[in-house]
Design a protein around this motif. Structure first.
Motif, PDB file in Angstrom:
ATOM      1  N   VAL A 178       7.388  -1.884  -4.471  1.00  0.00           N
ATOM      2  CA  VAL A 178       6.720  -2.621  -3.315  1.00  0.00           C
ATOM      3  C   VAL A 178       7.318  -1.882  -2.024  1.00  0.00           C
ATOM      4  N   VAL A 179       6.611  -1.971  -1.013  1.00  0.00           N
ATOM      5  CA  VAL A 179       6.968  -1.518   0.231  1.00  0.00           C
ATOM      6  C   VAL A 179       6.586  -2.757   1.245  1.00  0.00           C
ATOM      7  N   PRO A 180       7.794  -3.097   2.174  1.00  0.00           N
ATOM      8  CA  PRO A 180       7.443  -4.281   2.833  1.00  0.00           C
ATOM      9  C   PRO A 180       6.826  -3.452   4.115  1.00  0.00           C
ATOM     10  N   PHE A 181       5.989  -4.408   4.855  1.00  0.00           N
ATOM     11  CA  PHE A 181       5.565  -3.805   6.102  1.00  0.00           C
ATOM     12  C   PHE A 181       5.298  -4.954   7.082  1.00  0.00           C
ATOM     13  N   THR A 182       5.602  -4.816   8.390  1.00  0.00           N
ATOM     14  CA  THR A 182       5.597  -5.951   9.535  1.00  0.00           C
ATOM     15  C   THR A 182       4.211  -5.780  10.246  1.00  0.00           C
ATOM     16  N   ASN A 183       3.485  -4.676  10.243  1.00  0.00           N
ATOM     17  CA  ASN A 183       2.289  -4.457  10.973  1.00  0.00           C
ATOM     18  C   ASN A 183       1.265  -5.341  10.616  1.00  0.00           C
ATOM     19  N   ASP A 184       0.595  -5.494  11.665  1.00  0.00           N
ATOM     20  CA  ASP A 184      -0.769  -6.288  11.663  1.00  0.00           C
ATOM     21  C   ASP A 184      -1.930  -5.631  10.926  1.00  0.00           C
ATOM     22  N   ILE A 185      -1.955  -5.489   9.677  1.00  0.00           N
ATOM     23  CA  ILE A 185      -2.867  -4.624   9.075  1.00  0.00           C
ATOM     24  C   ILE A 185      -3.533  -5.768   8.039  1.00  0.00           C
ATOM     25  N   ARG A 186      -4.968  -5.658   7.910  1.00  0.00           N
ATOM     26  CA  ARG A 186      -5.855  -6.386   7.182  1.00  0.00           C
ATOM     27  C   ARG A 186      -5.281  -6.111   5.512  1.00  0.00           C
ATOM     28  N   PRO A 187      -5.172  -7.239   4.809  1.00  0.00           N
ATOM     29  CA  PRO A 187      -4.728  -6.866   3.430  1.00  0.00           C
ATOM     30  C   PRO A 187      -5.574  -5.826   2.903  1.00  0.00           C
ATOM     31  N   GLU A 188      -6.894  -6.011   2.864  1.00  0.00           N
ATOM     32  CA  GLU A 188      -8.022  -4.935   2.209  1.00  0.00           C
ATOM     33  C   GLU A 188      -7.653  -3.507   2.607  1.00  0.00           C
ATOM     34  N   VAL A 189      -7.206  -3.445   3.717  1.00  0.00           N
ATOM     35  CA  VAL A 189      -6.738  -2.121   4.361  1.00  0.00           C
ATOM     36  C   VAL A 189      -5.661  -1.656   3.769  1.00  0.00           C
ATOM     37  N   ALA A 190      -4.482  -2.561   3.938  1.00  0.00           N
ATOM     38  CA  ALA A 190      -3.061  -2.345   3.323  1.00  0.00           C
ATOM     39  C   ALA A 190      -3.109  -1.865   1.805  1.00  0.00           C
ATOM     40  N   ALA A 191      -3.904  -2.624   1.086  1.00  0.00           N
ATOM     41  CA  ALA A 191      -4.071  -2.467  -0.447  1.00  0.00           C
ATOM     42  C   ALA A 191      -4.174  -0.894  -0.850  1.00  0.00           C
ATOM     43  N   LEU A 192      -5.073  -0.177   0.049  1.00  0.00           N
ATOM     44  CA  LEU A 192      -5.353   1.214  -0.289  1.00  0.00           C
ATOM     45  C   LEU A 192      -4.204   2.109  -0.278  1.00  0.00           C
ATOM     46  N   LEU A 193      -3.168   1.696   0.442  1.00  0.00           N
ATOM     47  CA  LEU A 193      -1.896   2.362   0.631  1.00  0.00           C
ATOM     48  C   LEU A 193      -1.020   2.476  -0.718  1.00  0.00           C
ATOM     49  N   GLY A 194      -1.716   1.576  -1.814  1.00  0.00           N
ATOM     50  CA  GLY A 194      -0.982   1.637  -2.986  1.00  0.00           C
ATOM     51  C   GLY A 194      -1.268   2.626  -4.050  1.00  0.00           C
ATOM     52  N   CYS A 195      -2.430   3.516  -3.756  1.00  0.00           N
ATOM     53  CA  CYS A 195      -2.724   4.403  -4.771  1.00  0.00           C
ATOM     54  C   CYS A 195      -3.537   5.654  -3.853  1.00  0.00           C
ATOM     55  N   GLY A 196      -4.848   5.072  -3.607  1.00  0.00           N
ATOM     56  CA  GLY A 196      -5.654   6.212  -3.243  1.00  0.00           C
ATOM     57  C   GLY A 196      -5.374   7.273  -1.891  1.00  0.00           C
ATOM     58  N   VAL A 197      -4.705   6.440  -1.182  1.00  0.00           N
ATOM     59  CA  VAL A 197      -4.380   7.150   0.109  1.00  0.00           C
ATOM     60  C   VAL A 197      -3.144   7.983  -0.185  1.00  0.00           C
ATOM     61  N   ILE A 198      -2.170   7.362  -0.716  1.00  0.00           N
ATOM     62  CA  ILE A 198      -0.823   8.265  -0.956  1.00  0.00           C
ATOM     63  C   ILE A 198      -1.204   9.215  -1.982  1.00  0.00           C
ATOM     64  N   THR A 199      -2.201   9.043  -2.787  1.00  0.00           N
ATOM     65  CA  THR A 199      -2.329  10.158  -3.805  1.00  0.00           C
ATOM     66  C   THR A 199      -3.185  11.268  -3.151  1.00  0.00           C
ATOM     67  N   GLY A 200      -4.178  11.031  -2.404  1.00  0.00           N
ATOM     68  CA  GLY A 200      -4.722  12.100  -1.782  1.00  0.00           C
ATOM     69  C   GLY A 200      -3.992  12.840  -0.472  1.00  0.00           C
ATOM     70  N   ILE A 201      -3.443  12.099   0.224  1.00  0.00           N
ATOM     71  CA  ILE A 201      -2.672  12.779   1.250  1.00  0.00           C
ATOM     72  C   ILE A 201      -1.229  13.619   0.616  1.00  0.00           C
ATOM     73  N   GLY A 202      -0.789  12.763  -0.424  1.00  0.00           N
ATOM     74  CA  GLY A 202       0.488  13.488  -0.827  1.00  0.00           C
ATOM     75  C   GLY A 202       0.041  14.909  -1.662  1.00  0.00           C
ATOM     76  N   ALA A 203      -1.294  14.969  -2.469  1.00  0.00           N
ATOM     77  CA  ALA A 203      -1.458  16.093  -3.227  1.00  0.00           C
ATOM     78  C   ALA A 203      -1.420  17.104  -2.357  1.00  0.00           C
ATOM     79  N   VAL A 204      -1.737  17.032  -0.870  1.00  0.00           N
ATOM     80  CA  VAL A 204      -1.888  18.135  -0.125  1.00  0.00           C
ATOM     81  C   VAL A 204      -0.434  18.406   0.605  1.00  0.00           C
ATOM     82  N   VAL A 205      -0.142  17.391   1.101  1.00  0.00           N
ATOM     83  CA  VAL A 205       1.336  17.335   1.955  1.00  0.00           C
ATOM     84  C   VAL A 205       2.468  17.727   1.201  1.00  0.00           C
TER      85      VAL A 205
END
Length: 359
Positions: free
Chosen positions: A144-171
């Motif tokens: 788990v990674v805590p966050f204090t930002n006002d991000i909608r949960p359906e958006v924050a959830a995407l950071l659990g896999c698809g977003v980090i996998t795609g960006i991380g694959a490149v960077v």
């Protein structure tokens, strides 16, 4: 012990059922998270279909966000009341890969009993160390990674896999340098984030390769400079005409063997192939070793974008708040837990980027 509702898979390839399960309290080093939103990833679907094997009954789901409601002894990464992103990346922190900065391939595989049981005591697998198609989960604090930002949960959830996998694959895995040219095969959820990663990292040209014109147009809205249909004859020749050379980096984000067979053809001298998409177990691809050796090309496997979640998720959230990372348009539609089978069917139709369950 907490009584929860969860989507249970009892037979591979069959619809899931909403059932009442018992969730034990967190043990030392664990946290319990009340799930606010969980996205449907193709990996969940493949597991449910039996493509990767696995024991049943099981609860899938691994791309989630929620609120910590209880912690076990010794937990230092989160406290009760924290909003957190939940991932499948469970790491011990002490094995050779963890201590050299690669927790996504932690070598400590020993796990304790599942935190989920039926009333008769039968164990229910919390698949991928999550089991987030549920009202609540118990996971290791490393997930788990805590966050204090006002991000909608359906958006924050995407950071659990698809977003980090795609960006991380490149960077992280591809180590893209500013000015290099990138080909991304597959413009789905992971592919679009690989495209965003290439844009953020300063790629010169970003070429999306996919099966439909609609996907290619969508890819351009996320940062692709060009699009090539995978159905065209020898699409790699079109890429070479656009770039006037081969690509420096080719990222395969789909688990399709034809994509892997053709991927090296997109590369130029010294190019790198990053393998992200996961075909069914036992599937094999072919390539010409002489070409790779003579031209100095490399092949790199990348699991979960080679991320360190405590480092990478916060900076991605910061990019989102700056308007430099598009997460909102990744959410195609939200559903309720009892609509999970409809949401999966909709995902399989191919038009959705990410369907998200709201709990």
């Amino acid at each position: 012990m907490t009584v929860i509702k969860a989507a249970v898979c009892r037979q591979h390839g069959k619809p899931m059922t909403i059932e009442t399960l018992n969730l034990r309290d967190p043990l030392a080093g664990e946290v319990s998270v009340k799930i606010s939103a969980v996205a449907i990833c193709h990996s969940d679907i493949h597991y449910a279909e039996g493509s990767f094997g696995g024991e049943l009954p099981a609860v899938f789901g691994h791309e989630a966000a929620g609120e910590v409601v209880a912690v076990g002894d010794g937990v230092t990464t989160a406290k009760v009341g924290d909003k957190v992103v939940v991932t499948l990346i469970r790491s011990c922190g002490t094995c050779p890969t963890c201590t050299t900065g690669r927790p996504t391939i932690c070598q400590t595989t020993k796990r304790g009993p599942s935190p989920l049981t039926l009333d008769d005591g039968t164990s229910v697998v919390a698949e991928m160390d999550c089991g987030a198609f549920a009202e609540q989960v118990v996971v290791d604090q490393s997930q788990v990674v805590p966050f204090t930002n006002d991000i909608r949960p359906e958006v924050a959830a995407l950071l659990g896999c698809g977003v980090i996998t795609g960006i991380g694959a490149v960077v992280n895995a591809g180590k893209l340098r500013a000015g290099e040219d990138v080909v991304v095969i597959g413009a789905g959820g992971v592919g679009l984030n690989a495209i965003q990663g290439a844009r953020i990292a300063g790629a010169r040209r970003i070429i999306a390769v996919d099966m439909t014109e609609d996907r290619l147009e969508q890819a351009k809205s996320f940062g692709a400079t060009d699009g090539v249909l995978a159905t065209d004859k020898a699409p790699w020749k079109q890429v070479q005409r656009i770039l006037r050379k081969g690509a420096d980096l080719c990222v395969v984000t789909v688990g399709a063997i034809p994509a892997y067979d053709s991927a090296p053809r997109y590369l130029g001298w010294g190019g790198r192939l990053v393998m992200v998409g996961m075909p069914h177990a036992g599937s094999t691809a072919s390539y010409e070793p002489l070409r790779a050796a003579y031209t100095g090309q490399g092949m790199i496997g990348s699991k979960m974008g080679d991320v360190v979640i405590s480092r990478d998720i916060p900076w991605m959230i910061d990019l989102y708040e700056q308007g430099r990372l598009n997460l909102d348009d990744l959410v195609t539609k939200t559903w309720h837990l009892d609509q999970i089978n409809e949401a999966i069917a909709n995902t399989l139709e191919g038009s959705a980027i990410r369907n998200v369950l709201i709990l």
